[in-house]
Design a protein around this motif. Structure first.
Motif, mmCIF file in Angstrom:
data_model
loop_
_atom_site.group_PDB
_atom_site.id
_atom_site.type_symbol
_atom_site.label_atom_id
_atom_site.label_comp_id
_atom_site.label_asym_id
_atom_site.label_seq_id
_atom_site.Cartn_x
_atom_site.Cartn_y
_atom_site.Cartn_z
ATOM 1 N N ARG A 155 0.842 -1.346 -0.008
ATOM 2 C CA ARG A 155 -0.029 0.048 -0.167
ATOM 3 C C ARG A 155 0.691 1.139 0.131
ATOM 4 N N ASP A 158 2.347 1.728 -3.589
ATOM 5 C CA ASP A 158 1.307 1.943 -4.470
ATOM 6 C C ASP A 158 0.920 3.387 -4.381
ATOM 7 N N SER A 159 0.964 3.977 -3.028
ATOM 8 C CA SER A 159 0.629 5.133 -2.870
ATOM 9 C C SER A 159 1.605 6.266 -3.123
ATOM 10 N N ARG A 161 3.823 5.680 -5.864
ATOM 11 C CA ARG A 161 3.878 5.832 -7.266
ATOM 12 C C ARG A 161 2.752 6.447 -7.714
ATOM 13 N N ARG A 162 1.480 6.399 -7.137
ATOM 14 C CA ARG A 162 0.503 6.827 -7.571
ATOM 15 C C ARG A 162 0.411 8.523 -7.404
ATOM 16 N N PHE A 163 1.075 9.018 -6.343
ATOM 17 C CA PHE A 163 1.115 10.378 -5.826
ATOM 18 C C PHE A 163 2.436 11.082 -7.168
ATOM 19 N N ALA A 165 2.995 9.942 -9.967
ATOM 20 C CA ALA A 165 2.273 9.950 -11.383
ATOM 21 C C ALA A 165 1.136 10.900 -11.392
ATOM 22 N N ASN A 166 0.513 11.102 -10.414
ATOM 23 C CA ASN A 166 -0.706 12.004 -10.631
ATOM 24 C C ASN A 166 -0.252 13.476 -10.593
ATOM 25 N N ALA A 219 7.896 6.708 -12.691
ATOM 26 C CA ALA A 219 6.870 6.054 -12.206
ATOM 27 C C ALA A 219 6.129 4.926 -12.958
ATOM 28 N N ARG A 220 6.168 4.939 -14.364
ATOM 29 C CA ARG A 220 5.804 4.084 -15.230
ATOM 30 C C ARG A 220 6.508 2.709 -15.122
ATOM 31 N N ARG A 223 6.197 0.513 -11.973
ATOM 32 C CA ARG A 223 4.940 -0.335 -11.870
ATOM 33 C C ARG A 223 5.173 -1.403 -12.557
#
Length: 371
Positions: A155, A158-159, A161-163, A165-166, A219-220, A223
């Motif tokens: 978690r 993932d958090s 990486r999402r941050f 990327a976003n 970030a890509r 993943r």
């Protein structure tokens, strides 16, 4: 245990032999053997005890034969007991080891499973779990705790990486609008001092956009690979090197490539193109005037060597961390320290290994070994 048994057996046998008595008898000796007794001196020889009775000498000889026989029986019994006790001890030791090894292996099998899984798990495959079955014992609770820890780590990764990327996506839009505003609002004709300001603003804007693009790429690649296809790495290397040759000539560098024949692998062509581009781009950017860049693809190994400033061996690992550069490069106007971080992330996504070594005349030799 064996020595203890032998000593006691010898002692007990000797005690039994000493307890045997010889009783005198009247009449001629008929060859019958009587038990041994201290009266042997009286019946076995002449002396203070007087003359021997009829048949006494034969009786003494027979008693001595009895003593010899008893001693031989005692020695034979001890030898047999020693032999077969040793054989039995070896057999029992082997059986005990075998019987102990089997349940110990079954009991420690979950520990081996935990070790193998922990060795396989990395930030690229945190979705793997132990899922240990069996009784609810200490090992089962340890495996459950390990799985729970992996859930928290997954978690968190993932958090993060999402941050990244976003945030990168959200920042691209205002940067594009800023660039358009600069170009439109400060269009020619302009006074000389405003033209210089416009160029500085556009340069800063382009660097920010390059940073955002690098963060998105990082970030890509973090993943992992969602889809793969056959890729010719030799063709990608040759094409990328040709595209970067003008930048090398601008800095008066000699760029040599040796890609060899086709080298096909299964991967992401976009990420592999960025992998080669970052390696060659770093070799060009962090180089000395009049230096060289050598790109070689031999077998399953891609090697990029340059002639930059000397690099200490203890600084190699820092260069693969995001935003980490050598001391004097941090104050430069180009580069964000993400090139080798992106290279390492892409190699991990393709199950490859990257390694860097300082060159004898300065610079770095970076190798990427594909599986």
């Amino acid at each position: 245990m064996l020595a203890f048994v032998v000593i006691l057996a010898r002692y007990g046998t000797a005690q039994q032999v000493e307890g045997i008595e010889t009783l005198p008898f009247d009449g001629p000796f008929d060859g019958t053997v009587s038990p041994v007794s201290p009266l042997l001196d009286t019946f076995g020889r002449t002396g203070e005890g007087g003359p021997p009775p009829s048949g006494g000498r034969a009786f003494g000889v027979s008693v001595r034969k009895v003593e010899t026989t008893v001693q031989a029986v005692q020695d034979a019994a001890l030898q047999q007991m020693l032999l077969w006790s040793g054989v039995g001890l070896v057999i029992m030791a082997f059986l005990a080891g075998l019987i102990g090894w089997w349940p110990a292996g079954r009991a420690l099998r979950p520990v081996a499973a935990v070790t193998d899984t922990a060795r396989r798990i990395s930030d690229m495959n945190l979705d793997e779990r132990l899922a240990l079955s069996g009784p609810d014992d200490e090992l089962h609770r340890l495996a459950d705790t390990f799985d729970t820890m992996l859930d928290r780590l997954q978690r968190a990764f993932d958090s993060q990486r999402r941050f990244v990327a976003n945030a990168s996506h959200e920042l691209r839009t205002p940067l594009a609008a800023q660039r358009a505003g600069i170009e439109v609002g400060l269009a020619d004709p302009l006074p000389a001092h405003l033209a210089e300001v416009r160029d500085d603003l556009l340069t800063t804007n382009r660097e920010a956009e390059q940073l955002i693009a690098s963060l998105l790429l990082l970030a890509r690649s973090d993943r992992g690979l969602e889809e793969t296809e056959p890729v010719d790495l030799a063709e990608i290397t040759a094409t990328t090197a040709a595209g970067l040759r003008p930048a090398a000539e601008e800095k008066h560098l000699k760029l040599h490539t040796s890609a060899g024949g086709p080298f096909r692998l299964s991967g992401d062509p976009v990420l592999l193109r960025h992998l080669v581009s970052n390696l060659i781009g770093n070799a060009i950017q962090y180089n000395r005037p009049g230096g060289r860049v050598q790109v070689t693809l031999a077998g399953r190994t891609l090697t990029v060597t340059n002639t930059g400033r000397p690099v200490a061996p203890d600084q190699i690992d820092d260069l693969f961390e995001p935003f980490r550069r050598l001391g004097q490069d941090r104050i430069g106007t180009t580069g964000h320290g993400l090139g080798l971080s992106i290279v390492r992330s892409i190699t991990k996504a393709h199950n490859a290994a990257v390694n860097a070594q300082p060159g004898p005349d300065g610079g770095l030799t970076v190798t990427v070994q594909f599986p």
